[in-house]
Design a protein around this motif. Structure first.
Motif, mmCIF file in Angstrom:
data_model
loop_
_atom_site.group_PDB
_atom_site.id
_atom_site.type_symbol
_atom_site.label_atom_id
_atom_site.label_comp_id
_atom_site.label_asym_id
_atom_site.label_seq_id
_atom_site.Cartn_x
_atom_site.Cartn_y
_atom_site.Cartn_z
ATOM 1 N N THR A 120 -6.230 54.341 30.925
ATOM 2 C CA THR A 120 -6.628 53.001 30.489
ATOM 3 C C THR A 120 -6.207 52.797 29.036
ATOM 4 O O THR A 120 -7.018 52.524 28.147
ATOM 5 C CB THR A 120 -8.151 52.798 30.671
ATOM 6 N N LEU A 121 -4.914 52.933 28.815
ATOM 7 C CA LEU A 121 -4.334 52.854 27.469
ATOM 8 C C LEU A 121 -3.250 51.798 27.379
ATOM 9 O O LEU A 121 -2.500 51.759 26.414
ATOM 10 C CB LEU A 121 -3.754 54.226 27.072
ATOM 11 N N GLN A 122 -3.178 50.963 28.418
ATOM 12 C CA GLN A 122 -2.211 49.867 28.422
ATOM 13 C C GLN A 122 -2.939 48.578 28.770
ATOM 14 O O GLN A 122 -3.867 48.585 29.594
ATOM 15 C CB GLN A 122 -1.108 50.134 29.441
ATOM 16 N N ALA A 123 -2.533 47.480 28.145
ATOM 17 C CA ALA A 123 -3.175 46.191 28.408
ATOM 18 C C ALA A 123 -3.107 45.873 29.896
ATOM 19 O O ALA A 123 -2.064 46.042 30.532
ATOM 20 C CB ALA A 123 -2.496 45.095 27.596
ATOM 21 N N GLY A 124 -4.249 45.451 30.451
ATOM 22 C CA GLY A 124 -4.316 45.117 31.862
ATOM 23 C C GLY A 124 -4.885 46.220 32.731
ATOM 24 O O GLY A 124 -5.161 46.001 33.910
ATOM 25 N N ARG A 125 -5.084 47.409 32.163
ATOM 26 C CA ARG A 125 -5.668 48.519 32.920
ATOM 27 C C ARG A 125 -7.195 48.397 32.929
ATOM 28 O O ARG A 125 -7.802 48.018 31.927
ATOM 29 C CB ARG A 125 -5.265 49.858 32.315
ATOM 30 N N LEU A 126 -7.801 48.762 34.054
ATOM 31 C CA LEU A 126 -9.250 48.659 34.239
ATOM 32 C C LEU A 126 -9.762 49.955 34.856
ATOM 33 O O LEU A 126 -9.123 50.500 35.760
ATOM 34 C CB LEU A 126 -9.575 47.468 35.151
ATOM 35 N N CYS A 127 -10.906 50.453 34.387
ATOM 36 C CA CYS A 127 -11.495 51.636 35.009
ATOM 37 C C CYS A 127 -13.010 51.495 35.110
ATOM 38 O O CYS A 127 -13.636 50.758 34.347
ATOM 39 C CB CYS A 127 -11.117 52.914 34.257
ATOM 40 N N ASP A 128 -13.554 52.213 36.078
ATOM 41 C CA ASP A 128 -14.990 52.264 36.330
ATOM 42 C C ASP A 128 -15.424 53.707 36.172
ATOM 43 O O ASP A 128 -15.117 54.551 37.005
ATOM 44 C CB ASP A 128 -15.289 51.741 37.742
ATOM 45 N N ARG A 129 -16.114 54.004 35.063
ATOM 46 C CA ARG A 129 -16.560 55.370 34.772
ATOM 47 C C ARG A 129 -18.036 55.473 35.116
ATOM 48 O O ARG A 129 -18.868 54.770 34.552
ATOM 49 C CB ARG A 129 -16.329 55.691 33.296
ATOM 50 N N CYS A 130 -18.348 56.350 36.032
ATOM 51 C CA CYS A 130 -19.707 56.419 36.564
ATOM 52 C C CYS A 130 -20.286 57.820 36.418
ATOM 53 O O CYS A 130 -19.713 58.784 36.900
ATOM 54 C CB CYS A 130 -19.713 56.005 38.029
#
Length: 392
Positions: free
Chosen positions: A239-249
């Protein structure tokens, strides 16, 4: 001989560790419960837990493995005195009355660390006065391994979340007790003689060592700055580029969206990315582990809606796929329902399906620090390769 780095992530109740190659191959992984994890001196047990993890890792090694370095991340903004007295990131601070000016000054109000540093001082003033240094969690462990003192600043724009001379004065904190800043991937010194000896002992104990089955440790073993666990997780999900999304749980859940400019909205917090010029917009779901599956998905759906609406107002396109990491990856039914409810494809690392993103982020930091890669972004591109879950 396989060259690896030893990646260590210190959680609230457990320590995770892995031996990872420069290509993202995971040679060995383990998770070890932290003894006395709720103790006021919990940090004192981290080193023993670390040695237990080395023993477990070594028991899974097939063939010779060379250790090129160690990278450390951990929960933040936990703070620890140099004697191990610990104020955790999720401690209830209602017993501590913060200075009135802390609410009035915007820089002081934005600090994640100063309220906990202040709590440490107020709860144990004699210990505070005696302490030569006070650390964030992973930096205390680096100090334990090396004897060197640092504070890991993910990027210069994070300064407001940490401290400066002005904000330290507002809280009455002695800035000289706070170690100097270094960046992610910085070499924080070398493992001292005691640490090297202990690693060698634990790396061979009970492993049935043979001539082709051994953990090789260099006499100068560098220790690298991984950083706060959420930063390492963003690196370890790409998640180091614009537009990247992550869900950290984990014990809590956080949605993180990388953008080229700050985005605001109800329930959202915008912090700098570890990459200069980029930003991380987050939506936090506290204590999500206590929610039922249906409640968690509903909370995530609300968070995605908030992020999507804020992105729309800012003229930023929103992705149709999202990386997932943490405990949720063990529940395929939950992921399937989450994918359907959100109308999004979910991504996981394709190398060994290894979903402990903090450790992959540590690997990126270490191999970048070793000079194998010219940047964190490049390290992440090579080590963290994502693919769509096939069975959802």
């Amino acid at each position: 001989m396989t060259e690896t780095v030893l990646c260590v992530d210190i959680g609230t109740t457990s320590l995770k560790a892995a031996l990872v190659t420069a290509e993202g191959g995971v040679v060995s992984f383990c998770s070890v419960p932290v003894k006395a994890s709720q103790s006021k001196y919990a940090a004192c047990s981290w080193y023993g837990t670390f040695l237990s993890s080395v023993r477990k890792l070594a028991s899974d090694i097939k063939g010779e493995v060379m250790l090129k370095g160690i990278a450390v991340s951990g929960n933040g903004p936990t703070v620890v005195s140099d004697c191990g007295y610990t104020v955790f990131w999720n401690d209830d601070l209602s017993d501590v009355k913060l200075p009135p000016a802390a609410d009035l000054d915007s820089d002081a109000a934005g600090s994640l660390f100063l309220p906990r540093l202040f709590a440490l001082k107020e709860r144990n003033p004699r210990l505070y006065k005696k302490a030569k240094y006070i650390f964030s969690g992973p930096e205390y462990f680096i100090y334990t391994l090396t004897g060197h003192v640092v504070t890991i600043l993910p990027e210069e724009r994070f300064m407001s979340a940490y401290w400066n001379e002005k904000t330290c004065k507002i809280f009455g904190i002695d800035a000289d007790k706070l170690p100097p800043f270094v960046g992610v991937g910085a070499c924080c010194g070398f493992a001292d003689k005691r640490t090297l000896a202990d690693i060698l002992v634990e790396g061979t104990r009970g492993c049935g060592i043979k001539s082709n089955d051994i953990l090789v440790v260099p006499q100068k073993c560098p220790v690298f700055a991984g950083g706060p666990d959420f930063v390492s997780a963003l690196i370890g999900t790409g998640t180091l580029q614009a537009g990247r999304l992550c869900d950290r749980c984990g014990s809590s859940e956080g949605l993180n969206f990388c953008t080229e400019r700050p985005v605001s909205g109800e329930g959202l917090r915008t912090l700098p990315s570890v990459i200069p010029g980029l930003w991380n917009v987050s939506y936090l779901i506290p204590e999500s582990g206590r929610l039922s599956g249906a409640e968690r998905i509903e909370a995530v759906e609300k968070g995605i809606t908030c992020l999507k609406n804020a992105a729309g107002r800012a003229g930023i396109s929103f992705p149709s796929e999202m990386a997932v990491t943490g405990g949720q990856t063990n529940d395929e039914l939950l992921l399937k329902e989450k994918s359907e409810r959100l109308g999004m494809k979910l991504l996981c690392p394709c190398e060994n399906h290894f979903v402990h993103s903090e450790l992959l982020g540590d690997a990126c930091a270490a191999w970048y620090g070793l000079g194998v890669y010219d940047s964190l972004q490049l390290a992440s591109e090579k080590i963290v390769r994502m693919k769509v879950y096939e069975n959802l």
